[in-house]
Scaffold this motif. Structure first.
Motif, mmCIF file in Angstrom:
data_model
loop_
_atom_site.group_PDB
_atom_site.id
_atom_site.type_symbol
_atom_site.label_atom_id
_atom_site.label_comp_id
_atom_site.label_asym_id
_atom_site.label_seq_id
_atom_site.Cartn_x
_atom_site.Cartn_y
_atom_site.Cartn_z
ATOM 1 N N LYS A 106 -1.954 13.344 -9.762
ATOM 2 C CA LYS A 106 -2.195 11.904 -9.846
ATOM 3 C C LYS A 106 -2.666 11.329 -8.516
ATOM 4 C CE LYS A 106 0.884 10.397 -13.503
ATOM 5 N NZ LYS A 106 2.002 9.484 -13.795
ATOM 6 N N TYR A 107 -3.415 10.245 -8.620
ATOM 7 C CA TYR A 107 -3.830 9.534 -7.421
ATOM 8 C C TYR A 107 -2.674 8.674 -6.919
ATOM 9 C CZ TYR A 107 -6.396 6.603 -4.198
ATOM 10 O OH TYR A 107 -6.810 5.952 -3.073
ATOM 11 N N TYR A 108 -2.034 7.916 -7.840
ATOM 12 C CA TYR A 108 -0.852 7.119 -7.494
ATOM 13 C C TYR A 108 0.380 7.945 -7.857
ATOM 14 C CZ TYR A 108 -4.102 3.282 -7.027
ATOM 15 O OH TYR A 108 -5.147 2.490 -6.637
ATOM 16 N N LYS A 109 1.066 8.424 -6.859
ATOM 17 C CA LYS A 109 2.138 9.388 -7.052
ATOM 18 C C LYS A 109 3.540 8.789 -6.995
ATOM 19 C CE LYS A 109 -0.713 12.711 -4.523
ATOM 20 N NZ LYS A 109 -1.313 13.369 -5.629
ATOM 21 N N LEU A 119 10.932 16.810 -1.277
ATOM 22 C CA LEU A 119 10.540 15.694 -2.120
ATOM 23 C C LEU A 119 10.661 14.375 -1.358
ATOM 24 C CD1 LEU A 119 9.668 14.653 -4.896
ATOM 25 C CD2 LEU A 119 12.085 14.665 -5.562
ATOM 26 N N GLY A 120 11.731 14.214 -0.608
ATOM 27 C CA GLY A 120 11.914 13.008 0.192
ATOM 28 C C GLY A 120 10.805 12.822 1.213
ATOM 29 N N GLY A 121 10.377 13.919 1.833
ATOM 30 C CA GLY A 121 9.269 13.848 2.777
ATOM 31 C C GLY A 121 7.974 13.442 2.091
ATOM 32 N N TRP A 122 7.747 13.951 0.906
ATOM 33 C CA TRP A 122 6.543 13.606 0.150
ATOM 34 C C TRP A 122 6.559 12.136 -0.252
ATOM 35 C CZ3 TRP A 122 4.836 16.436 -4.985
ATOM 36 C CH2 TRP A 122 3.459 16.242 -5.195
ATOM 37 N N ILE A 123 7.753 11.662 -0.690
ATOM 38 C CA ILE A 123 7.881 10.252 -1.064
ATOM 39 C C ILE A 123 7.633 9.364 0.151
ATOM 40 C CG2 ILE A 123 9.546 8.481 -1.767
ATOM 41 C CD1 ILE A 123 10.789 10.642 -3.631
ATOM 42 N N LYS A 124 8.202 9.734 1.286
ATOM 43 C CA LYS A 124 8.012 8.950 2.517
ATOM 44 C C LYS A 124 6.543 8.924 2.921
ATOM 45 C CE LYS A 124 11.224 9.070 5.668
ATOM 46 N NZ LYS A 124 12.103 9.520 6.759
ATOM 47 N N GLN A 125 5.869 10.049 2.755
ATOM 48 C CA GLN A 125 4.444 10.140 3.070
ATOM 49 C C GLN A 125 3.634 9.200 2.168
ATOM 50 O OE1 GLN A 125 2.736 13.815 1.892
ATOM 51 N NE2 GLN A 125 0.700 13.281 2.548
ATOM 52 N N GLN A 126 3.998 9.110 0.894
ATOM 53 C CA GLN A 126 3.284 8.240 -0.044
ATOM 54 C C GLN A 126 3.516 6.763 0.271
ATOM 55 O OE1 GLN A 126 0.973 9.262 -2.324
ATOM 56 N NE2 GLN A 126 1.322 11.165 -1.237
ATOM 57 N N ARG A 127 4.698 6.444 0.748
ATOM 58 C CA ARG A 127 5.003 5.056 1.110
ATOM 59 C C ARG A 127 4.201 4.613 2.330
ATOM 60 N NH1 ARG A 127 11.444 5.495 0.389
ATOM 61 N NH2 ARG A 127 11.489 5.259 -1.867
ATOM 62 N N ALA A 128 3.905 5.572 3.211
ATOM 63 C CA ALA A 128 3.180 5.260 4.450
ATOM 64 C C ALA A 128 1.697 4.977 4.184
ATOM 65 C CB ALA A 128 3.319 6.405 5.436
ATOM 66 N N LYS A 129 1.204 5.372 3.034
ATOM 67 C CA LYS A 129 -0.223 5.173 2.720
ATOM 68 C C LYS A 129 -0.544 3.746 2.432
ATOM 69 C CE LYS A 129 -1.554 9.711 1.140
ATOM 70 N NZ LYS A 129 -2.126 10.478 0.087
#
Length: 119
Positions: free
Chosen positions: A60-63, A109-119
């Motif tokens: 997905k683009y929006y994860k 997973l937490g790192g990935w979520i944090k990365q998505q929030r930073a975008k």
């Protein structure tokens, strides 16, 4: 986190999700027959759903919402294993292995979520 780490993170977590599913099947085979079709089935279904959510999030683009759903399912898996341990369906060593695997997966997973929030 540099671009290479960001791109490799979904691949690493996908590997962990597959490993979690494999270990779940191995672990739940040892459950007593009375709960093999209830608690074991719920645990297997949650592990499979977690893998599906990781695959969806990767595509997905929006994860963000998909990753949050995966985080919820991973927490459910933790609780299912804790309950199985309390019922003495799994040994302390096996519980430690599964706890370590879910914690490691949760950190990724937490790192990935944090990365998505930073975008």
């Amino acid at each position: 986190m540099n671009d290479t780490q960001a791109r490799s993170n979904p691949l690493i977590i996908l590997d962990r999700a597959e490993r979690l599913l494999n270990e779940t099947y191995t672990t739940t085979r040892r459950y007593p027959k009375v709960d093999r079709y209830v608690l074991a089935a719920d645990t297997r279904q949650a592990a499979m759903e977690f893998l599906r959510l990781i695959i969806r999030a990767e595509k997905k683009y929006y994860k963000k919402t998909t990753l949050q759903d995966a985080d919820i399912v991973l927490e459910e898996i933790r609780h299912l294993y804790r309950y199985a341990y309390q019922l003495h369906y799994i040994s302390p060593k096996r519980y430690e292995i599964m706890s370590r695997l879910t914690t490691e997966t949760g950190k990724l997973l937490g790192g990935w979520i944090k990365q998505q929030r930073a975008k």
